[in-house]
Design a protein around this motif. Structure first.
Motif, mmCIF file in Angstrom:
data_model
loop_
_atom_site.group_PDB
_atom_site.id
_atom_site.type_symbol
_atom_site.label_atom_id
_atom_site.label_comp_id
_atom_site.label_asym_id
_atom_site.label_seq_id
_atom_site.Cartn_x
_atom_site.Cartn_y
_atom_site.Cartn_z
ATOM 1 N N LEU A 1 -7.248 6.515 1.851
ATOM 2 C CA LEU A 1 -7.457 7.179 3.134
ATOM 3 C C LEU A 1 -6.431 8.287 3.362
ATOM 4 N N PHE A 2 -5.189 8.050 2.941
ATOM 5 C CA PHE A 2 -4.159 9.068 3.141
ATOM 6 C C PHE A 2 -4.409 10.291 2.268
ATOM 7 N N ARG A 3 -4.966 10.067 1.090
ATOM 8 C CA ARG A 3 -5.288 11.197 0.222
ATOM 9 C C ARG A 3 -6.496 11.966 0.741
ATOM 10 N N CYS A 4 -7.402 11.246 1.418
ATOM 11 C CA CYS A 4 -8.629 11.897 1.903
ATOM 12 C C CYS A 4 -8.440 12.614 3.237
ATOM 13 N N CYS A 5 -7.397 12.264 3.984
ATOM 14 C CA CYS A 5 -7.267 12.848 5.319
ATOM 15 C C CYS A 5 -6.706 14.260 5.288
ATOM 16 N N ALA A 6 -6.241 14.703 4.113
ATOM 17 C CA ALA A 6 -5.744 16.071 3.940
ATOM 18 C C ALA A 6 -4.607 16.399 4.894
ATOM 19 N N ASN A 7 -3.793 15.383 5.194
ATOM 20 C CA ASN A 7 -2.620 15.600 6.042
ATOM 21 C C ASN A 7 -1.386 15.203 5.242
ATOM 22 N N PRO A 8 -0.702 16.164 4.624
ATOM 23 C CA PRO A 8 0.427 15.840 3.740
ATOM 24 C C PRO A 8 1.568 15.129 4.453
ATOM 25 N N VAL A 9 1.746 15.383 5.765
ATOM 26 C CA VAL A 9 2.823 14.728 6.514
ATOM 27 C C VAL A 9 2.547 13.236 6.616
ATOM 28 N N LEU A 10 1.303 12.869 6.872
ATOM 29 C CA LEU A 10 0.926 11.457 6.976
ATOM 30 C C LEU A 10 1.081 10.761 5.614
ATOM 31 N N LEU A 11 0.659 11.436 4.566
ATOM 32 C CA LEU A 11 0.784 10.862 3.223
ATOM 33 C C LEU A 11 2.255 10.670 2.858
ATOM 34 N N GLU A 12 3.100 11.654 3.205
ATOM 35 C CA GLU A 12 4.527 11.535 2.895
ATOM 36 C C GLU A 12 5.145 10.375 3.667
ATOM 37 N N ALA A 13 4.745 10.232 4.947
ATOM 38 C CA ALA A 13 5.275 9.130 5.754
ATOM 39 C C ALA A 13 4.892 7.791 5.144
ATOM 40 N N TYR A 14 3.662 7.679 4.649
ATOM 41 C CA TYR A 14 3.227 6.444 4.006
ATOM 42 C C TYR A 14 4.041 6.183 2.741
ATOM 43 N N ASN A 15 4.222 7.185 1.915
ATOM 44 C CA ASN A 15 4.969 7.003 0.673
ATOM 45 C C ASN A 15 6.415 6.600 0.927
ATOM 46 N N ARG A 16 6.999 7.114 2.010
ATOM 47 C CA ARG A 16 8.391 6.786 2.313
ATOM 48 C C ARG A 16 8.566 5.338 2.740
ATOM 49 N N LEU A 17 7.501 4.683 3.148
ATOM 50 C CA LEU A 17 7.600 3.262 3.507
ATOM 51 C C LEU A 17 7.878 2.396 2.276
ATOM 52 N N GLU A 18 7.471 2.860 1.092
ATOM 53 C CA GLU A 18 7.681 2.140 -0.169
ATOM 54 C C GLU A 18 7.105 0.722 -0.112
ATOM 55 N N VAL A 19 5.927 0.591 0.515
ATOM 56 C CA VAL A 19 5.266 -0.710 0.573
ATOM 57 C C VAL A 19 4.895 -1.197 -0.826
ATOM 58 N N THR A 20 4.402 -0.280 -1.646
ATOM 59 C CA THR A 20 4.004 -0.670 -2.999
ATOM 60 C C THR A 20 5.195 -1.176 -3.802
ATOM 61 N N GLN A 21 6.342 -0.503 -3.680
ATOM 62 C CA GLN A 21 7.537 -0.946 -4.397
ATOM 63 C C GLN A 21 7.971 -2.330 -3.933
ATOM 64 N N LEU A 22 7.871 -2.569 -2.619
ATOM 65 C CA LEU A 22 8.213 -3.891 -2.097
ATOM 66 C C LEU A 22 7.285 -4.953 -2.666
ATOM 67 N N MET A 23 6.000 -4.648 -2.699
ATOM 68 C CA MET A 23 5.027 -5.611 -3.222
ATOM 69 C C MET A 23 5.258 -5.883 -4.706
ATOM 70 N N GLN A 24 5.633 -4.846 -5.447
ATOM 71 C CA GLN A 24 5.899 -5.041 -6.876
ATOM 72 C C GLN A 24 7.040 -6.014 -7.097
ATOM 73 N N ARG A 25 8.054 -5.938 -6.231
ATOM 74 C CA ARG A 25 9.198 -6.846 -6.381
ATOM 75 C C ARG A 25 8.853 -8.260 -5.931
ATOM 76 N N VAL A 26 8.196 -8.370 -4.783
ATOM 77 C CA VAL A 26 7.989 -9.681 -4.169
ATOM 78 C C VAL A 26 6.839 -10.459 -4.797
ATOM 79 N N LEU A 27 5.758 -9.762 -5.165
ATOM 80 C CA LEU A 27 4.546 -10.453 -5.627
ATOM 81 C C LEU A 27 4.487 -10.656 -7.134
#
Length: 515
Positions: free
Chosen positions: A432-458
């Motif tokens: 959805l972030f890639r499709c919304c064509a809003n780079p600020v929103l995509l950058e904000a999502y990437n800065r959360l590092e949710v995927t990195q957290l999941m890689q460590r925890v799961l």
């Protein structure tokens, strides 16, 4: 057949009992004349609630008021109902005095004294009833200073399976035990000690380990290496790296023993570092200067640190600066400053809750995980407003393919491949972030590092909320229908399911127990 159960009390005393596979821990405790907290004995009151740090067990029957599902997921248990399926380590919510027990007393004979340098003495003792002394690698005992009523606390530097018991002591001017060991100790001398004590000990090995020693803080880490060496063989053993930091060159001791472990223990490596600028050592500075990315493993690492408070805080600050939250951080910190006269000598390991000493542990925090997933949900709700009803047919098809791909790694309420799920899940949520064509929103999502957290925890997770896979498909369905309200509500609900999965994985990591 019976299992060994370690009962760790709030005052640092640890008592070991034998418990049969069909016997409750409470019954075995009382049989050993250890009165752990108990009232109803029926799993109805929760009086005996304890935390299981290691091992597997059948929790038995109890009611929600005595032990909630969330508590059970975090590793809490009811000794009046639980029966062991392996060796266990339990944190008992009372003192040994209240439980009418105490650390055992032993009489030892010195068999070896090694004066390594002006700053360090090592000594070895033997006891006639060695089979009676059971301890966890990393624990300590209180040793009486000959000719006085004083005691000093020292960690074992040998493993629980070894017949002889060895210790390392930092020599401090004016210290009672220091002066005895430096000037008078002889083979054949008698020592009295009580123990074992302390909650700094080796947990079950499920990930790489980083061991950090400051001076004679090397002692408990040597005990851990001894235990690991006795238990593990083969190239499949998990990596272990030790960094040993001291002030002066002559403070470095037991290097031959470390070299022997490096030659015989699979995947064990070590470095030494000296802080004295005039040192001739290859590495000058502090232990943090030798941290490499592979040692920290993106946070999926167990760190064991024994050293003075500034060292503990320096390591913690360094990790925070690097954005690394280790899965587990166990530490034992002691005040290494010299004391005069008859005041207590700074211990290598000592009782917790004193001004000069602290044992502790830190785990990947559930609160931080919840906050990251709440932030992801908020951003996704914003992405809904920018994308609902605007995705092209091709984007909707890709969205459904990604949603279906996440389900391929889940079977009901457990992962079939947690690593694969983390990857496909990341692609699904990024869509959805890639499709919304809003780079600020995509950058904000990437800065959360949710995927990195999941890689460590799961990485080693087994359980997943049973709704997660279906949530993805229903979210896609809402987009296909252009139903904004349904999409919003589904994303909110899905966030709760994702947080539940992460909480369970973090709790499982925290209770991944003791070797």
């Amino acid at each position: 057949m019976s299992f060994q159960v370690a009962l760790s009390f709030e005052d640092g005393v640890t008592r070991f009992i034998k418990c049969g596979p069909s016997e409750t821990v409470a019954d075995a405790s009382y049989k050993a004349r250890i009165n752990i907290p108990l009232d109803c004995r029926d799993g109805a009151c929760g009086t005996c609630k304890a935390l299981c740090e290691s091992g597997s067990y059948d929790g038995g029957d109890y009611i929600e008021e005595a032990l909630t599902d969330d508590e059970a997921e975090q590793g809490y248990c009811l000794p009046c109902q639980m029966t062991p399926e392996s060796d266990l380590v339990l944190q008992i919510a009372t003192t040994s005095d209240v439980a009418k027990t105490a650390a055992a007393r032993y009489t030892a004979t010195i068999t070896h004294v090694q004066r390594f340098s002006p700053s360090t003495v090592g000594f070895t003792v033997e006891i006639p009833n060695r089979d009676d002394l059971v301890f966890l690698p990393g624990q300590y005992v209180n040793i009486g200073v000959p000719g006085t009523t004083q005691t000093r606390s020292y960690s074992f530097s040998t493993g629980p399976h070894e017949n002889s018991l060895s210790f390392l002591v930092k020599i401090t001017e004016g210290g009672l035990m220091s002066e005895y060991l430096r000037d008078r100790a002889q083979v054949g001398d008698t020592l009295e000690f009580t123990g074992p004590l302390g909650s700094f000990f080796l947990r079950e090995r499920r990930r790489p380990a980083l061991l950090l020693a400051g001076g004679t803080g090397l002692a408990p880490l040597l005990a851990m290496l001894s235990k690991i060496s006795a238990d593990e063989t083969g190239d499949a053993a998990l990596p272990i790296h030790l960094i040993y930091g001291v002030t002066f060159d002559h403070d470095l001791v037991e290097l031959d023993k470390l070299a022997e472990y490096a030659n015989t223990l699979p995947n064990f490596t070590f470095d030494t570092v000296v802080s004295d600028p005039g040192s001739t050592a290859a590495n000058k500075g502090y232990v943090t200067s030798l941290f490499e990315p592979q040692h920290l493993n993106e946070g999926d690492v167990d760190i064991y640190l024994c050293g003075p408070p500034p060292m503990v805080e320096a390591v913690r600050t360094h990790l925070e600066g690097e954005g690394i939250a280790p899965a587990n951080f166990y530490f034992e910190k002691f005040n290494s400053s010299a004391k005069n006269g008859d005041s207590p000598e700074p211990p290598t390991s000592a009782e917790s809750q004193t001004a000069d000493y602290e044992i502790g542990e830190e785990h990947a925090p559930i609160a931080d995980s919840d906050a990251q997933f709440d932030a992801r949900m908020a951003l996704e709700l914003g992405a809904v407003e920018l994308t609902i009803g605007r995705l092209t047919p091709e984007q909707l098809v890709e969205f459904r393919i990604l949603g279906e791909a996440t389900g391929a790694s889940i079977d009901a309420d457990h992962f079939t491949d947690a690593d694969a799920f983390t990857g496909t899940n990341a692609a699904f949520h990024e869509h959805l972030f890639r499709c919304c064509a809003n780079p600020v929103l995509l950058e904000a999502y990437n800065r959360l590092e949710v995927t990195q957290l999941m890689q460590r925890v799961l990485r080693d997770a087994q359980w997943v909320d049973e709704h997660v896979a279906q949530d993805h498909l229903e979210i896609v369905g809402a987009f296909e229908r252009g139903d904004r309200e349904a999409a919003r509500q589904l994303i909110i609900t899905h966030s709760e399911h994702a947080k539940a999965t992460m909480r369970r994985a973090i709790a499982d990591t925290a209770r991944a127990g003791v070797a």
